[in-house]
Enzyme design. Structure first.
Site, mmCIF file in Angstrom:
data_model
loop_
_atom_site.group_PDB
_atom_site.id
_atom_site.type_symbol
_atom_site.label_atom_id
_atom_site.label_comp_id
_atom_site.label_asym_id
_atom_site.label_seq_id
_atom_site.Cartn_x
_atom_site.Cartn_y
_atom_site.Cartn_z
ATOM 1 N N ASP A 1 0.708 7.765 -6.563
ATOM 2 C CA ASP A 1 1.363 8.413 -6.303
ATOM 3 C C ASP A 1 1.291 9.427 -7.207
ATOM 4 O OD1 ASP A 1 3.026 5.975 -5.058
ATOM 5 O OD2 ASP A 1 4.673 5.921 -6.447
ATOM 6 N N ASP B 1 13.094 -0.266 -4.329
ATOM 7 C CA ASP B 1 11.865 -1.936 -4.709
ATOM 8 C C ASP B 1 12.158 -1.970 -5.873
ATOM 9 O OD1 ASP B 1 10.280 0.330 -2.616
ATOM 10 O OD2 ASP B 1 8.892 0.868 -4.809
HETATM 11 O O1 RIB Z 1 9.132 3.471 -3.106
HETATM 12 C C1 RIB Z 1 8.456 4.192 -3.938
HETATM 13 C C2 RIB Z 1 7.101 4.464 -3.468
HETATM 14 O O2 RIB Z 1 6.861 4.969 -2.014
HETATM 15 C C3 RIB Z 1 6.416 4.980 -4.340
HETATM 16 O O3 RIB Z 1 5.749 4.714 -5.280
HETATM 17 C C4 RIB Z 1 5.262 6.002 -3.232
HETATM 18 O O4 RIB Z 1 4.574 4.910 -3.332
HETATM 19 C C5 RIB Z 1 5.740 5.374 -1.834
HETATM 20 O O5 RIB Z 1 5.660 4.409 -1.242
#
Ligand code: RIB
Length: 299
Positions: A14, A251
């Site tokens: 990122d 996530d």
């Molecule tokens: O959900 C966040 C993630 O979305 C980030 O870390 C980025 O890499 C994208 O995949």
């Protein structure tokens, strides 16, 4: 004995800019701060599972480059099994993130993530048993995600889809999955309904069910989340906190749900736990680094 968790998904480096406001078309803005962080929805979800106490394996692909090495190292340091993370000729996945007033926008360049092959899935899922959990998102090749869900079905695994980034044309995949976890934007793209009131939420869930799904969780940011199991719809409040960066909140939530399902909790209990974990993630900057450990959630 807890079930094993397998995550098919992306690993991205990122590139994060904190800005006062997201630039308009034709505008240039200066970032207040820049940092790089290990991310990728798949890797973040795998790390969330591991940090929250799960036994987890990652299935994905990185490039033969410094970013790829760092991404694998970060997973391993967080106790995620990487036997089925392949290294390919493309460069590693990248995500360009802006964080403005604690909200983010993300552009993903999938690169190596799109070189993921069926073999990696087949090899990893050889070890899977009935009741184990498979998680996937849509930052990997769609045919590989589909294949993984088909295989998981054959093995009577529990399947979780986080349909992100949302693509309406892939909605038929919802009939393959046991639980779909999606945010407001993803809900609106997949159903055409903005879930901004109780009535709209119920309509969006009905629409999702028409695609063959039977359980869904809508994450609604500071409004908490909604757990739908058949006709039972329950609102789950979130812990109020000072939000600095929402990256990896979804996530963390997905990982939290998976870990609790792996220890045989019901979906509502899992959602309460996941919501608490995600509220810690949003109080910190970055992706996988911001995800809390079990000891921080269970205080
Ligand atoms: O959900 C966040 C993630 O979305 C980030 O870390 C980025 O890499 C994208 O995949």
């Amino acid at each position: 004995m807890n079930s094993k968790i397998f995550v098919v998904g992306s690993l991205n480096m990122d590139l994060v800019c904190q800005v006062g406001s997201v630039p308009k078309v034709g505008e240039t803005v200066l970032a207040k701060k820049f940092f790089t962080a290990c991310g990728g929805k798949g890797a973040n979800q795998a790390i969330a599972c591991a940090k929250l106490g799960g036994n987890v394996s990652m299935i994905g692909a990185v490039g033969d480059d410094e970013n790829g090495r760092q991404l694998i190292k970060n997973l391993q340091q967080n106790n995620v099994n990487c036997d089925n993370v392949s290294v390919c000729d493309e460069s590693s996945g990248l995500a360009f993130i802006t964080v403005a007033n604690s909200n983010n926008t993300i552009i993903v360049a999938p690169n190596a993530n799109f070189a993921l092959k069926k073999d990696s899935v087949d090899r990893a899922l050889k070890r899977a048993q009935s009741g184990d959990i498979l998680i996937a998102q849509w930052e990997s090749p769609i045919e590989i995600v589909r294949h993984a869900f088909e295989l998981a079905r054959q093995k009577s695994m529990t399947t979780i889809l986080n349909p992100s980034p949302a693509v309406k044309e892939y909605s038929d995949m919802l009939s393959y999955v046991d639980i779909c976890i999606l945010n407001e934007t993803e809900t609106s793209i997949l159903t055409g309904i903005q879930p901004d009131s109780e009535v709209q939420v119920a309509l969006a869930i009905k629409k999702l069910y028409e695609s063959g799904l039977k359980q869904a969780i809508l994450t609604l940011g500071s409004e908490g989340s909604v757990v739908a199991v058949g006709q039972q719809i329950t609102f789950v409040d979130c812990v109020k906190t000072k939000v600095v960066d929402t990256t990896a909140a979804g996530d963390t939530y997905t990982g939290g749900v998976a870990v609790k399902l792996a220890s045989k909790c019901d979906l509502l209990t899992a959602a309460h736990f996941a919501s608490k974990a995600a509220s810690i993630t949003v109080s910190r900057f970055g992706a996988s680094k911001s995800i809390p450990y079990l000891s921080e959630v269970e205080v």
